[in-house]
Structures are given as C-alpha cells and as structure tokens.
Design an enzyme around this catalytic site. Sequence first.
Site, PDB file in Angstrom:
ATOM      1  N   SER D  70       0.796  -1.234   0.000  1.00  0.00           N
ATOM      2  CA  SER D  70       0.000   0.000   0.000  1.00  0.00           C
ATOM      3  C   SER D  70       0.829   1.284   0.000  1.00  0.00           C
ATOM      4  O   SER D  70       0.287   2.363  -0.249  1.00  0.00           O
ATOM      5  CB  SER D  70      -0.939   0.034   1.206  1.00  0.00           C
ATOM      6  OG  SER D  70      -1.986  -0.881   1.024  1.00  0.00           O
ATOM      7  N   LYS D  73       0.459   3.335  -2.953  1.00  0.00           N
ATOM      8  CA  LYS D  73      -0.670   4.256  -3.150  1.00  0.00           C
ATOM      9  C   LYS D  73      -0.195   5.710  -3.138  1.00  0.00           C
ATOM     10  O   LYS D  73      -0.790   6.569  -3.792  1.00  0.00           O
ATOM     11  CB  LYS D  73      -1.716   4.041  -2.046  1.00  0.00           C
ATOM     12  CG  LYS D  73      -2.382   2.667  -2.095  1.00  0.00           C
ATOM     13  CD  LYS D  73      -3.223   2.413  -0.846  1.00  0.00           C
ATOM     14  CE  LYS D  73      -3.905   1.041  -0.910  1.00  0.00           C
ATOM     15  NZ  LYS D  73      -4.620   0.717   0.354  1.00  0.00           N
ATOM     16  N   TYR D 196      -2.766  -1.508 -10.506  1.00  0.00           N
ATOM     17  CA  TYR D 196      -2.799  -1.407  -9.046  1.00  0.00           C
ATOM     18  C   TYR D 196      -1.904  -2.472  -8.402  1.00  0.00           C
ATOM     19  O   TYR D 196      -1.086  -2.182  -7.529  1.00  0.00           O
ATOM     20  CB  TYR D 196      -4.245  -1.529  -8.566  1.00  0.00           C
ATOM     21  CG  TYR D 196      -4.412  -1.536  -7.080  1.00  0.00           C
ATOM     22  CD1 TYR D 196      -4.167  -0.392  -6.332  1.00  0.00           C
ATOM     23  CD2 TYR D 196      -4.813  -2.689  -6.406  1.00  0.00           C
ATOM     24  CE1 TYR D 196      -4.320  -0.395  -4.954  1.00  0.00           C
ATOM     25  CE2 TYR D 196      -4.970  -2.692  -5.041  1.00  0.00           C
ATOM     26  CZ  TYR D 196      -4.717  -1.554  -4.313  1.00  0.00           C
ATOM     27  OH  TYR D 196      -4.868  -1.565  -2.951  1.00  0.00           O
ATOM     28  N   TYR D 248      -5.139   3.453   7.648  1.00  0.00           N
ATOM     29  CA  TYR D 248      -6.480   2.853   7.719  1.00  0.00           C
ATOM     30  C   TYR D 248      -7.181   3.231   9.016  1.00  0.00           C
ATOM     31  O   TYR D 248      -7.204   4.379   9.423  1.00  0.00           O
ATOM     32  CB  TYR D 248      -6.403   1.315   7.649  1.00  0.00           C
ATOM     33  CG  TYR D 248      -5.621   0.796   6.503  1.00  0.00           C
ATOM     34  CD1 TYR D 248      -6.172   0.786   5.229  1.00  0.00           C
ATOM     35  CD2 TYR D 248      -4.333   0.317   6.686  1.00  0.00           C
ATOM     36  CE1 TYR D 248      -5.455   0.285   4.164  1.00  0.00           C
ATOM     37  CE2 TYR D 248      -3.615  -0.190   5.627  1.00  0.00           C
ATOM     38  CZ  TYR D 248      -4.177  -0.202   4.369  1.00  0.00           C
ATOM     39  OH  TYR D 248      -3.468  -0.693   3.328  1.00  0.00           O
ATOM     40  N   VAL D 266       0.922  -3.868   3.827  1.00  0.00           N
ATOM     41  CA  VAL D 266       0.862  -5.198   4.441  1.00  0.00           C
ATOM     42  C   VAL D 266       2.117  -6.026   4.181  1.00  0.00           C
ATOM     43  O   VAL D 266       2.245  -7.140   4.693  1.00  0.00           O
ATOM     44  CB  VAL D 266      -0.381  -6.013   4.006  1.00  0.00           C
ATOM     45  CG1 VAL D 266      -1.650  -5.374   4.538  1.00  0.00           C
ATOM     46  CG2 VAL D 266      -0.420  -6.186   2.505  1.00  0.00           C
TER      47      VAL D 266
END
Lengths: 313, 313, 313, 313
Positions: D70, D73, D196, D248, D266
């Site tokens: 992530s 991102k 992605y 998150y 992760v």
Amino acid sequence: MLSPLDPIALQRLLDQVAADAPSHFGEGKVADYIPALAEVPPDGFGIAICDVQGNVYSAGDGGKAFSIQSISKVINLVIAMQRLEEDDIWTRVGREPSGQAFNSIVQLEVEKGVPRNPFINAGAVLITDILVSRIMSIHWVLREQARRLAGNPDINFDARVARSEMDHKARNASLAYLMKAYGNLQGNVDEVLDLYFHGCALAMSCVDVARAFAFLANRGVSPLDGSVVLAPHKNRQLNALLLTCGLYDAAGDFAWRVGLPGKSGVGGGIVAIVPGQMSICVWSPRLDTYGNSVAGLRALETLVNGLGVAPLG
Amino acid sequence: MLSPLDPIALQRLLDQVAADAPSHFGEGKVADYIPALAEVPPDGFGIAICDVQGNVYSAGDGGKAFSIQSISKVINLVIAMQRLEEDDIWTRVGREPSGQAFNSIVQLEVEKGVPRNPFINAGAVLITDILVSRIMSIHWVLREQARRLAGNPDINFDARVARSEMDHKARNASLAYLMKAYGNLQGNVDEVLDLYFHGCALAMSCVDVARAFAFLANRGVSPLDGSVVLAPHKNRQLNALLLTCGLYDAAGDFAWRVGLPGKSGVGGGIVAIVPGQMSICVWSPRLDTYGNSVAGLRALETLVNGLGVAPLG
Amino acid sequence: MLSPLDPIALQRLLDQVAADAPSHFGEGKVADYIPALAEVPPDGFGIAICDVQGNVYSAGDGGKAFSIQSISKVINLVIAMQRLEEDDIWTRVGREPSGQAFNSIVQLEVEKGVPRNPFINAGAVLITDILVSRIMSIHWVLREQARRLAGNPDINFDARVARSEMDHKARNASLAYLMKAYGNLQGNVDEVLDLYFHGCALAMSCVDVARAFAFLANRGVSPLDGSVVLAPHKNRQLNALLLTCGLYDAAGDFAWRVGLPGKSGVGGGIVAIVPGQMSICVWSPRLDTYGNSVAGLRALETLVNGLGVAPLG
Amino acid sequence: MLSPLDPIALQRLLDQVAADAPSHFGEGKVADYIPALAEVPPDGFGIAICDVQGNVYSAGDGGKAFSIQSISKVINLVIAMQRLEEDDIWTRVGREPSGQAFNSIVQLEVEKGVPRNPFINAGAVLITDILVSRIMSIHWVLREQARRLAGNPDINFDARVARSEMDHKARNASLAYLMKAYGNLQGNVDEVLDLYFHGCALAMSCVDVARAFAFLANRGVSPLDGSVVLAPHKNRQLNALLLTCGLYDAAGDFAWRVGLPGKSGVGGGIVAIVPGQMSICVWSPRLDTYGNSVAGLRALETLVNGLGVAPLG
C-alpha cells in the site's frame, strides 16, 4: 369454503382487469438499466391464470412474451431444490427477508458473504454458482426446465437481452466478487453471471409463467402433466419464501395488500400463488421505485379482492 | 378441504407434544436482561389451542400465567387498528421486515426515525406513542382489551415486571429518544415507555392468549362472543404482517418451518394462527439466540405437521 | 525557521481578515436546532490570536462572547487527562476519526457502545459521564477550568442556552441511553447531559478561547501564568487528536486546507493551534453543512497562508 | 528549536532500535492473503532515514527489498497530483478518514461509489483508474517514478507477487465493480487492477523508500537531485492526508502515538515524515490486526521519542 370458480365469471373478471389497466399507464417507468429492456413499449398489459386443474384463462397481452428477469430466480431455485441436498443450499444462502433498500452489498459484507435469501440478486447469483458447479449442461437444463414446466417447447433465451445484461454486469459482478472474497461463491464469476443472465433473459408470456408455476398452487404437482415438481413440504417452504422475500424491499407491503406468495421481475412480470387454487401472472413494463410493475400490482389487488382468495384469512 | 378436527385426536396430539417438550429443556437460556424474567424456572412448557368455534384444548402448563412481553405488541396494534385511521398509523411506521440482526437502531437512523414495522421494538414503542396521545386512560383500555379478548377478567399487569423493565429501559429509551429527535415520537418518552412496559408485563396463560387471538383465525370475529374485533380485510392484513415480521430476524425461518402468522415474546410465549381453523399458543422460557422459545418452536413444528395445516400449500 | 512575528504586521493581517469576512456573510446558516442559538444575529465575525509569549491580538468582534458549544469538549477532555489515569479514559472511548456523516449512532451500535473519539457527541457525553462519576462539584470545576485557562474570572454558563439544550436533548439522550444499554455510560443520563449542556453553554469570546488554548501551542504550559496544564507528551497527543478528529466529518478537509489541530462548535467558533507559535480563535455564526463556521474557515485559510505557518511542511 | 542532528548519535539510535526489534518478533503475523507474501520470513527488521540534506542512515535489513504494497498508493497519488488538475482527482475521491473497520464496501455503497480517500483500497483503485485513462505507458511511468524518486535504477516489479495478487483479486474486484456500477470507475476493471497490483508489487528497501519520500519532508523538493516533486502547498496537503488517513482504521492511534504523517503496507513497511527534517522507513513483516507492522510501529515510537521530533508540539 372455496366454491369452484365459474369459468365465465373468471374470464369476465380478467377482461375487466385488463380493461382497467390503461388507467395506470401514466405511472412508473420502464427499467432502463440495460438498453434491451429500455426499448420495450411501456404501455402493454397482460394477465393469465392457471388453476389446479390446469385450465388457463388470459386477457390483454397474456400471450405475448416478455423478459422474465428475476422470476427466473424461482426456476433456478426449483432446480436446486429438486437435485441437491438441503445442506448444499441453505448453508450458503439464508432464508430471511433482506430488510434494507440499500442492503444488497452492505448486508453481504456484514454477514460475511452469505446472502440473506435466494431472491435478492446476491442470493440468486449464489444459487446459480451452486448450479454451475453441480449440474452438467446447466444452460440446457435451465431452458428445458422452463419449457417443461410451462409445457411450451418454444421458450427460449433472448440472446440480445443476455448479452446486454453481461455488458452491464458491474453491480452483479461486484456482489459476486464479494461473495468470492468470502469463499462462498466458488466458480468463475463470468461463467456464473453468464448463466444468471441467461435465466433473466428467458422470454415467456403470462400464460407460460402461470402454467409453469401452477405446481406451487397444487402441493408441488404440475396440473399440466401430473408430474411431481417438488415434494409437498418443499413446495410449502418455497411458497413461504416467496411470501416473505419475493418482492425485495416491498415484500411486506405486497403481503399486506395482496397476501399471496409472489415474485416480481424488472421486465414487468409478477407471478402470485393462491395455494390450493391457482397461479396468476400479470405483466406491464412500468415499474415503481421498488422495481415492481405498477399496473401489475394494481391488477393483482383487484383480482384478489374480486376472487375473494385469502389464504391468510 | 379441511375436515373438522376430532377433539379426542387433537387432545392426544397436544398431550404428546407436551410430553416431548422436556427433551428440549437443555437447549437455550431464559431471558436475563431483567431480573424479574431471569427468575422464571426455565423448564416449564404449556400449550393451548382455540378453534374457530371457541373450543379450547390445552396441555402441560397451558393454564399457567407467564409474561407475554412482545406478544403485547399485537394487542397494542389491534387497539390502534380499531380506533384510528390508517394514515394515523402507517405514515409513522412501516410494514416491511427489518432484515438485520443489529438493525433496531441502525435502520432507525438510516430511515430517519421511521421504524420498519410495528413488531420490532422501535415500531412497538411508536405505536404506544400513538395510543398514549390519542386514547384516554390507555392503561385501563389496554388491560380491558386483553381481558375482553381472552374472556378472562382476572388478567392483570405484573407490576414487578413492569417496574423491572423500567429500571432497565436504556435500550428502549435510546430508540424512543432517537425517534423523538426525528420528530416521529411525539409524547413524553417515560410516559410512552411506561405504557409499553405495562403491556409487556401482562400476565396471561397459553389458554388466555389462544382465546385472545382466535379472532385472527376467524376473519376478525371473536369466537368467544361473536364480536367483530377487526374488519375482514384488516384481519387479513394483520395476519400478513405477523407472517412477514412477527419473529424478528427469524421471521423467514419461522415461515419456512411453520408457515403460519405468528408472534413471539422473550417471556417464552409464541402465538400462531391457522386462518380459518384455530389459534395456537405455546410457552417455554428457554430462548434461542433470536429470542424465540426453543421448545415452543419445536412444538409448533410438530403440531403443524401433525395437524397437516398449511395455508401456504 | 520561524522568525518572530512582527506585531504590527500581525495586527494588520487580522484587521484585513476581519475586513474580508463580510464577503462570506451570505453563505451558510445559523444553527437552529435550539431556539437560543437560532436567535444569534448571523453576520458577526471575530478573531483573536494568543502567541506563546501570551501576547494577544484581535480584530472584529474578537471580544464578544459566544456560545462555545463543542469547543467545550476539549475543556472536558483536558480535565479528564489532568486528573485521571489513561486507562480510565481510553478503555471507554476510542481515538479514531469517526468517518461517516450518519454514524454517531450507527457506529455506536456496531462498536457496542464505545464511541470512536471524545469529540463526536457520543464520546464527549461519555467523557462527561467519567467526570461526573469521578469529580466532586464538577460543574464548578468545569467553570473554574474555563476561567483559569482563559485568565478571565467573568466567564459563565449561559443558563438560557443550557436549559434550551436540555429541552431539545432527544438525540444526545438517545446516544447516552445506547451507551448505557451497553454498560459503558454509568451515571444517570439526565445528570450527565446536564453537565454536558452546561459545558456547551459556556459563553466565551475569541480572546478568551485563544488564551485558554494557548498552552496547546506551548508544549502544555500556559503562557498566561506559566502553569503546566498538560505534560508535553499528553499535549502532543491532544493536538494529534484535534488534528484527526476535531472537525467531525470534515476533519480530513480541514487538515487538507488548514493543516492544524483544531476544534469547531455550532456556535460558530473554531480554535486552531500552531504548535510552537500560537493559538487562533475565529467566530462567525453561519455554518456549512458539516456544522463548521463558513467565514471562520475562510479566515483560517487566509491567515495560515498569510502567516506561512505549516507544521506539516 | 531543532538542532542539527549529530550523525554519530543518529546512527547509534538506529542501531539500538534495530537491536531492540527482535523482542517484538513473537507478536503479530505475516500477511497471508496471497501466497507470495505468506512466504516471507517473518522475523526480519530494517530501518532507514533520509534527512533533508539527502544523508541516509540505516540499520538492520535496511537495504533489503520488500514488497511495498500500500505504500505504492502514495506513489500513484503523487503522479496524479503532478500531472492532473485538482478537479480531475478530488471530484471522484474524498479526503476524509474512513472510520469503520468494515467500511470499505459499506461506505462505498452508502456514498454511491465515491471512496473516502485515496489510501483505502477503493480510493487507491480509483486513483489507478484515473492514471490508466489519462497517462500513456503508465506501468512504465510508475516504475520510472519509483526509480527516480529513490534514485535507484534497479527498482522493479516483483512479477510473482503481482500475479499472485491478481489471482486473489476478488475483494478488490468487488470494490472496483461497485465503483463502476456507480459510473465512478471508468476503465476496464482487470486493466485497472493490473496496474494497481503492479504498484503493490514494487520491491524496494527501507533505504529506497526513505529516499523516495524525503521530498515530503523538504517542502516538495527532492534532496537527492533538487527537483521539485510537488509544489509546497500540495506537499503540505499530501502530508495532511497521510496524517489523517495513512494507516487505515489505526490512523488516529498512529497520530496519537507517533504524531507524524505516515503510510503503511501489508508487506510490513511503514514510511513516516518529519516535516522539515527527514523521512523514515521501517520494515518488519509481522502485522497487527489493523494490518500494520508490529515491530515497525514500536520502532517508530522509540525513534520519535529518542529524536524528540514533534511537529504537533
């Protein structure tokens, strides 16, 4: 308590209901989420009844084929209930009304990929997944089932509708992938959806549908050929499910107004069952905000009151 | 189609159901959210039937009073349906199943203070609010209604239960205040809850309850004294609502297994209606995770199969 | 990197911001959920800064008292953080942003009565519950805290506002009772709400508020009297919480536009902290749809850009 | 206030943090949702710092490549912020923390396909959709961006990880199709997911990541080559977003404990920014229940306290 219906009076009642239908043609709008459905002329109306002796009555466009859409969910479930063990089905899909208008996917996440019942889209897709993985040549089996139940060998998939549904699969694909993420849906998503959309794209008339589901009014026995479609206790269970879950978020209101097991489709069809007496199918394309046929619902209310059929007293 | 029931066979069936009940006494647990309920001995069982001629049959502790709890929601709603216009009721509470287990308050917020139906707690509190604001001496009216329906002038509120409920009002108070925040609940919250809890605290036996709701099986006419409790179409509507919404989040499963309109309470009672034939009340205090009596549900399944009663075919 | 601010330039900047404010007077609307707030003339504007030396600058109605409303949540939390152990607080309320606009009560049910953070209403009520149960004469303590932090012995509760809030307590009562149902809120709901509403009803000016919260810019030490309000690590934690959770559902947008820890109230006040440099308070009663002052937000954006203060780079 | 860091002391601090890391190796578990990640030896630890002069310090496995997951991102969002207009981005994705643990798809449906922020999966997929539709050869552009930011031409996609992610795409596919159903996601779902997952599969070391994001600590200017990555106000905005939404459902807790803008993956990596001073990257594969590296979080807390860096005071 129930006198045998007078055929002449019954036909007269259907004709009257059909004659009244145009007064509702201004209300609601045709399903437009796929082009193939949006093109249907909005102002038709048909109705048909099949009683437990197999006699058929119809009026209006009762013989004209329409896209049965979600009514196919009942055909899929019947195949599953005929061929599979209870545990193969009901450990993977629930039997409770779904409750909230926005719930298809919300509920599916909260309840970890187990859809509430087989008549919301997620549940119907899951039933299709079960069929795909368990039954050979299932497209063929599905069409044969529709033909045999209705006693009409000319029933077919409308390939253009099926293709159009697949082109606009996004929401159903989202539901399917969510169930797959939870390990509940096991097949290939596109294969599962292909079968699901073919079911939706079955073209049947009110007469076809009324005949196909007459067994539900007859303790599971088809009045057309005397064959056992479902054992009596399964037949009763399916009627119960249709009563509590058959009309999405308007199931309670339908029970309140009509008081019968029923199932609607966005093609404008609604089928309703009077246990012990008859099945009824109405069709008219304009839908209310819940996705149910406006003129169809009115016709059913009128008919039920006119016939005085009331299994709930 | 329905042969008159043989009184001797019926009594024998009830006796057998009562004899079988103890085999389920290990399952489930007594409601413990208020002390007054938690003290009830867990292993009782009672059953009673009242047919549409007014004949009563019972077995086990069928004559022993228990706290009817949510079954009182039906009595409240009957009073509202008798005395008020449809719009006074159904603009403020819905008629759809509630769907999610956790939904009482979630749904209430999403749907801006309008409860889904009169049988979830929020909806029942709202019906009570309507009664409080419209009907004089409503506590008295409610008790009289219970007495008159059951034909038993000794029915009373269990004051200790009512007080205990008020002491543990937090969740219902939360629901009530949320509806008040949306302007749907109009009265004083504590007054409304006081009436609501008094209804829950009505002490009635299976025989009382079966007699009280026999009118629902008899097109709205009490078989006790021939009085019209509800007009036939309202009676049918109420049965429809009981079928789709009477057992909370297990309504679909109850329809599937039992197939009758019904209402349960956390005191362990369940009432079910066989339209055209009889009302049935069972009682046993241990509850499943949905708050429904374990032995009561089993007894109803056995009874329905034994009697072969099946309004849904 | 940060040059000492030029007092004349700073005052000029404030005057300019105040002069620009009326251009936003057409936007947004005054909080109307209680009458006492709805009566406030909508078109005022005030601003004040207190630097870490204790120097105060103000413009417009910077000296005019307004109802601080939710800004009081910070005062309550400071009292709790001063007097209680971490575990007494953070086991009963979270420290995460709340996310959804409609979530106050939804989230509270999903998360079993533990509010997301101390700045949403449920969390602030819970903090008040902790204070009520642990601290004697807490109304007096709260007022003294406001007076001492601001160095103004004339600060008081506006009794009319407090009473008006109590008269319209329904939504907060609903939250409180839900937390009580889960056993998290322990006191008497009306007592807890009484303290909560008294905090909301504190009448303070921009100058008062800027002075009261200057310690947050000064590593926990009040620049007014040199007293330690919070230990440095607690002070940093509180600023972090103000940055992530201080503006309800607009916290992310406020961080994006202004980039400072802050807290708003529906009385039209917003306080913001520039760590190491100053506290800022703006006030203007018209609110956007998130409940934040329209002209206040604009003024803060202009000011932050004009001052070039940017703790986040 | 901030003294220039002593290189020897800084290196000693990193060595100590790395030496302490094994004491946390028993806690948490390696991400196992795709096989390629589950195979990573669980007990590694690396750390690296890049200051605003471009000096790099590292310890443990700071030079060992891991799957950034992530953290990619942020790279995607930087490309979008560099090349597209604000409206092209922020009309289709929000900037608010997401709130509920289970919300990815719930919130997406409630908010009609507009994800809360670019760092939850749905938002990141949407940003990828924007990139795919607007930028030619975007796979190449993405890898070049990673290489150029980190100053390391050897950075590459781990093709095995990317393929493994695609094989387990169900949940992300569900999110993507839901956004497509609402018309927000416009491209082909599989193409969008392919990009992605390639971003997630970038293999970079702590040193690479710290160098790549040092510009965020330096007002948007890369200390490696002096190039402007983002204009200062955009750089500040991105830091704000990282602070409110980067971890998150644990963003609030991270702000509380660490008080810095940050982003976790992760794969066990976490990057944090000290505005005006340095970027930090830690890595250790065992994750807590929120999906954040256990030993990584502990190391950051220790480091922040040891360095006394505190942009929030």
